[in-house]
Design an enzyme around this catalytic site. Sequence first.
Site, mmCIF file in Angstrom:
data_model
loop_
_atom_site.group_PDB
_atom_site.id
_atom_site.type_symbol
_atom_site.label_atom_id
_atom_site.label_comp_id
_atom_site.label_asym_id
_atom_site.label_seq_id
_atom_site.Cartn_x
_atom_site.Cartn_y
_atom_site.Cartn_z
ATOM 1 N N HIS A 1 -39.087 -7.644 -7.407
ATOM 2 C CA HIS A 1 -40.109 -6.598 -7.388
ATOM 3 C C HIS A 1 -40.362 -6.190 -5.934
ATOM 4 C CE1 HIS A 1 -41.517 -7.347 -11.645
ATOM 5 N NE2 HIS A 1 -40.836 -8.469 -11.390
ATOM 6 N N LYS B 1 0.862 -1.190 0.000
ATOM 7 C CA LYS B 1 0.000 0.000 0.000
ATOM 8 C C LYS B 1 0.897 1.238 0.000
ATOM 9 C CE LYS B 1 -4.041 2.090 2.171
ATOM 10 N NZ LYS B 1 -3.579 3.469 1.927
ATOM 11 N N ASP C 1 -49.632 2.925 -16.241
ATOM 12 C CA ASP C 1 -50.040 2.009 -15.176
ATOM 13 C C ASP C 1 -49.771 2.655 -13.815
ATOM 14 O OD1 ASP C 1 -50.688 -0.041 -13.538
ATOM 15 O OD2 ASP C 1 -49.249 -1.488 -14.350
ATOM 16 N N GLU D 1 2.846 1.409 5.341
ATOM 17 C CA GLU D 1 1.487 1.801 5.720
ATOM 18 C C GLU D 1 0.538 0.613 5.738
ATOM 19 O OE1 GLU D 1 -2.193 4.712 4.356
ATOM 20 O OE2 GLU D 1 -0.388 4.622 3.145
#
Length: 708
Positions: free
Chosen positions: A523, A124, A631, A264
Amino acid sequence: MIRTRRSADDGHGNKGTGWLLFKSRDDQARNDDTLLTDEPDSALTGRNLDQIAKPEPARAKKTSATKLPKTLKSVAKLPKTPDSAAKLSKAVKSATKLPKTLAPELATLVDQAPEGDDWVHEIKLDGYRVIARVNRGDVTLLTRNGKDWTARMPTLRAALEQLDAEALLDGELVALDAKGVSNFQALQNALNADGDAALVYYAFDLLHEGSEDLRARPLVERKSRLRALLERHAESLAGSVRFSAHVVGKGREFFENASKLGLEGTIAKRASSVYRSGRGRDWLKIKCSKRQEFTIIGFTQPGGGRSHLGALLLGTERDGKRVYAGRVGTGFSAATLDELHRKLKPLIGAKPDLPNLPRGAEVRGVTWVKPTLVAEIGFSEFTSDGLLRHPTFQGLRDDKPAREVKMETATHIDAAPAHGYPITHPTKVLYPEAGITKQELLDYYGLVAERMLPHVANRPLTLVRCPNGCSKPCFFQKHPGAGGPPGLRSVSIREKEGKAPYSVLDDSLGLFGLVQLGALEIHTWGSRADDFEHPDILVFDFDPDEGVDYQSVIDGAQVVRKVFEQAKLESFVKTTGGKGLHVCVPISPDLTWDEAKDFTGRVASGMAKQAPDLYLATQSKAKRKGKIFIDYLRNGRGATFIAPYSTRARENAPVAVPLDWDELSTKLPPNHFNIRNVQKRLAQLRHDPFERLTQLKQRLPIERDLKS
């Protein structure tokens, strides 16, 4: 099954046998099943009963919403749609052009390195994330937020100009100390001194090369090609651009060595993963020491021999709220103090309204500033009050905006959800025409979970389950069976014949559980499970008949948008993965279902009354020829609508996708996006079009409020 007689010609020269189907009432029969009304069309041809009865239904004449009568013309008259949707469609279809900008993939903080050879591990680096766009001598250097920093990095730019290639690189710009360890303060000092001669760019990913978009390729392949590219130009790069090496497997051993060397931390990346913009679980970061970004909200007066300021007061976001995080008074050099004072002075403002801000003598003499600057702070831990212990100033982060600063908490590595979720038969093909497997569907929901969960969590669900794939029999499921997968719970809801359970999920585990069930469509109700009698979202479903042009659907959606804008209410739009659009309006949950349906029915009926040749507000199949059915019945109690980012049980796995209003275009049809190409869209997006939908609580001006 009873054979009756030979049927008539079906209009295509085919004659078949008529059959009569009798189904007895068994244990699975229910009185409340809405399958026939929800899905009345043929599963084989997509035609309805009226269309099947006629040999060859006439194609409807194209219509246009510009023919609206006067009462709605002022609402429907819209400015020309910008060409952003056309540009997006072109970008999605073509992967050959080098992007001008790109949102980077980000890592998730975890508490330990993962094990296994499917992970590669890198050091890192402690620097600035930089996307390098190289187009044969033309170089652009961008920060993680798209800022052009090319002018700030002349040496790196000059080196990359020698790269005789067309490429998009991802990497980290760092300053190395005498031991070869990256040092963030040294990086800042070098950049602030108007020079970057001592800086090194570690490239760890290759996203484009030549005319080829590599983001869909596995990480290890991208890194292999990156190494080869840099080695071919090693002499001209002169050490300014280096390959970020990695090791395969042995993640925890690699991390332990990084800790001993005072680094780090480490980055773990899934070797087989594609490149996905935004934060996900394919890239993980493990820190050797605690460091985070905080916003600067104030400073104290200097004491002793120090100049400019004494300490910085810090803020962050925790659990969705801005809070005070403590103060830092160490880690400053004379140059840093001068720079901080110079940048903070123009930001002096009012005292912030934070719930845990200290009072009295603790804040006497503090100068408050607008929370614009971001500081990186090292610390040992947090106190029980949530304040920093032993903080040390590391530097300013002018590559990150203050609005993105949030408290980052390491999650347990075993909780990495999508790839670790136990599904059976991962190689089962669910979409045979595209070869999409159950594992790929799981990976897709792992990608969109963060965007999707705010719209499906804590809501009663209705599923379309296709255990053997979309080409085999599917069925609606409203009520969960016994022994469901992990992550799903049930909530009891009153129905006509008593109470019945509904499936509810709360997190990504529940979402992945739906994949295990073979659910290809999700849904949701328009209300939350803890208040299911009061909807908090209204939906207008624009469902065009065969032959109606898509521009008319777009125009109709824009009409509804204008109607709500006149009432100073905001609306949102999404594709459905089919042929229509959904206009969604978030509301405060203070209406009954009848009031919500009545309100939306008035809007739909009003449009149908004013333009009867174009719109229809009833379900009558016989009257839908050449029209768009608005709808509004999706807003009734127990009715559902397709969730944002849900797949559909149709060929090629189409997806319901949120859009910005200016993206609506006939060049981007509503069934364009599927689980594969939507990944490119997410990589290009700078924001989520539906992010505000869950934050707004708008009140409708219903009739009971306007009695006077």
